[in-house]
Design an enzyme around this catalytic site. Structure first.
Site, PDB file in Angstrom:
ATOM      1  N   ARG A  43      17.654  14.025 -18.198  1.00  0.00           N
ATOM      2  CA  ARG A  43      16.638  13.043 -17.824  1.00  0.00           C
ATOM      3  C   ARG A  43      15.315  13.450 -18.453  1.00  0.00           C
ATOM      4  O   ARG A  43      14.879  14.596 -18.302  1.00  0.00           O
ATOM      5  CB  ARG A  43      16.506  12.956 -16.297  1.00  0.00           C
ATOM      6  CG  ARG A  43      15.555  11.862 -15.853  1.00  0.00           C
ATOM      7  CD  ARG A  43      15.714  11.587 -14.371  1.00  0.00           C
ATOM      8  NE  ARG A  43      15.161  12.642 -13.542  1.00  0.00           N
ATOM      9  CZ  ARG A  43      15.215  12.639 -12.211  1.00  0.00           C
ATOM     10  NH1 ARG A  43      15.828  11.664 -11.573  1.00  0.00           N
ATOM     11  NH2 ARG A  43      14.676  13.626 -11.529  1.00  0.00           N
ATOM     12  N   SER A 116      22.400   4.188  -9.835  1.00  0.00           N
ATOM     13  CA  SER A 116      21.743   4.550  -8.580  1.00  0.00           C
ATOM     14  C   SER A 116      21.764   3.361  -7.626  1.00  0.00           C
ATOM     15  O   SER A 116      21.527   2.216  -8.033  1.00  0.00           O
ATOM     16  CB  SER A 116      20.296   4.979  -8.829  1.00  0.00           C
ATOM     17  OG  SER A 116      20.248   6.147  -9.608  1.00  0.00           O
ATOM     18  N   LYS A 146      11.084  12.447  -7.970  1.00  0.00           N
ATOM     19  CA  LYS A 146      11.196  11.033  -8.311  1.00  0.00           C
ATOM     20  C   LYS A 146      10.123  10.273  -7.555  1.00  0.00           C
ATOM     21  O   LYS A 146      10.179  10.150  -6.326  1.00  0.00           O
ATOM     22  CB  LYS A 146      12.592  10.518  -7.958  1.00  0.00           C
ATOM     23  CG  LYS A 146      12.899   9.126  -8.503  1.00  0.00           C
ATOM     24  CD  LYS A 146      14.374   8.809  -8.321  1.00  0.00           C
ATOM     25  CE  LYS A 146      14.719   7.379  -8.670  1.00  0.00           C
ATOM     26  NZ  LYS A 146      14.362   6.977 -10.018  1.00  0.00           N
TER      27      LYS A 146
END
Length: 220
Positions: A43, A116, A146
Site C-alpha cells: 500500500r 474492503s 487509515k
C-alpha cells in the site's frame, strides 16, 4: 475458480512506518515473510506511479514465489507489474476505488481480488457481484493508519459481520497477536496488520508471534 491464498497472517505495508524504524518496505517484508506472514499487500497512498511500480517489482521479485503479493488500489500498477513478468497475485480495492466488477474485467480471471467492506450492504453487494475472492472487514480496534477508517467493531462485531457472507473474510484495524485466536475461532479467514509489523523493532519475531497466535485459534 481461483485457488484461495493463505490469508491468515496478512501484512499491509506502510512505508513511513517502516522508515521510522530504519528499514525500507522490502527489508520489512522479507523479515516478516521469514517469520510467517502468509500474504503481503503493498500500500502506497499518494505515491507516484513509477515509484510504486518499482517497489512492487522489487518486493515481488524477492517474495512473490513464497507468498501472494497484492497491490492496494492500483489496478494499473498491477497490470504494469504483470506485464514486466513480476509474480504479482492480485489487487485489493476500497469502496471508493474502481468498482470491483470493472476491475475484474481488467484483471482477468486469474488475478486475486479483495474488497474492503464495513457494512452489511457492502458485504451483500460484494457477494452478489461475484467479482471478489475475499473481503476485508473492519475496523476491529481504532487505528491511525487509515484516516477514513469506520467505527471500530471489536472482535465479536467483526465475527458477526463475517458470518453475513460466504466470502473469506479478513479482519483489519489495530490488530495485535492477542486478537488472532478469537478472530480465527470466530470464523475469520485471516487477520491483516500494519503497525504491528511495520512499527516493530523485529518484524520477523512479531510475524512469528502472529503465526503462533493464529494457530492457537485453530485449537479452540
Amino acid at each position: 475458480m481461483r485457488a484461495a491464498p493463505d490469508l491468515s497472517v496478512y501484512l499491509i505495508t506502510d512505508e513511513s512506518q517502516c522508515r521510522s524504524r530504519g528499514r525500507d518496505v522490502l527489508d520489512t517484508v522479507e523479515a516478516a515473510v521469514d517469520g510467517g506472514v502468509t500474504c503481503v499487500q503493498l500500500r502506497a497512498k499518494g505515491a507516484d506511479g513509477g515509484l510504486f511500480l518499482t517497489q512492487v517489482l522489487e518486493v515481488a521479485e524477492v517474495v512473490g514465489d513464497q507468498v501472494p503479493v497484492i497491490v492496494n488500489d492500483r489496478v494499473d500498477i498491477f497490470l504494469a507489474a504483470r506485464d514486466q513478468g513480476a509474480p504479482v497475485a492480485g489487487v485489493h480495492l476500497g469502496q471508493s476505488d474502481l468498482p470491483a466488477h470493472i476491475a475484474r474485467r481488467l484483471l482477468g480471471e486469474a488475478a486475486y481480488l479483495g474488497l474492503s467492506a464495513a457494512t452489511p450492504d457492502e458485504l451483500r453487494t460484494a457477494q452478489e457481484q461475484g467479482a471478489c475472492d475475499h473481503v476485508g472487514i473492519g475496523v476491529v480496534h481504532p487505528t491511525a493508519t487509515k484516516a477514513d477508517a469506520p467505527k471500530s467493531l471489536g472482535v465479536n462485531g467483526v465475527a458477526r459481520m463475517a458470518a453475513l457472507t460466504d466470502l473469506p473474510a479478513v479482519a483489519i484495524g489495530g490488530i495485535t497477536a492477542s486478537d488472532l485466536p478469537a478472530l480465527r475461532a470466530g470464523g475469520l479467514a485471516g487477520a491483516a496488520v500494519v503497525s504491528a509489523i511495520c512499527m516493530a523493532e523485529d518484524p520477523r519475531s512479531v510475524a512469528a508471534d502472529l503465526h503462533r497466535a493464529w494457530d492457537e485459534g485453530g485449537r479452540r
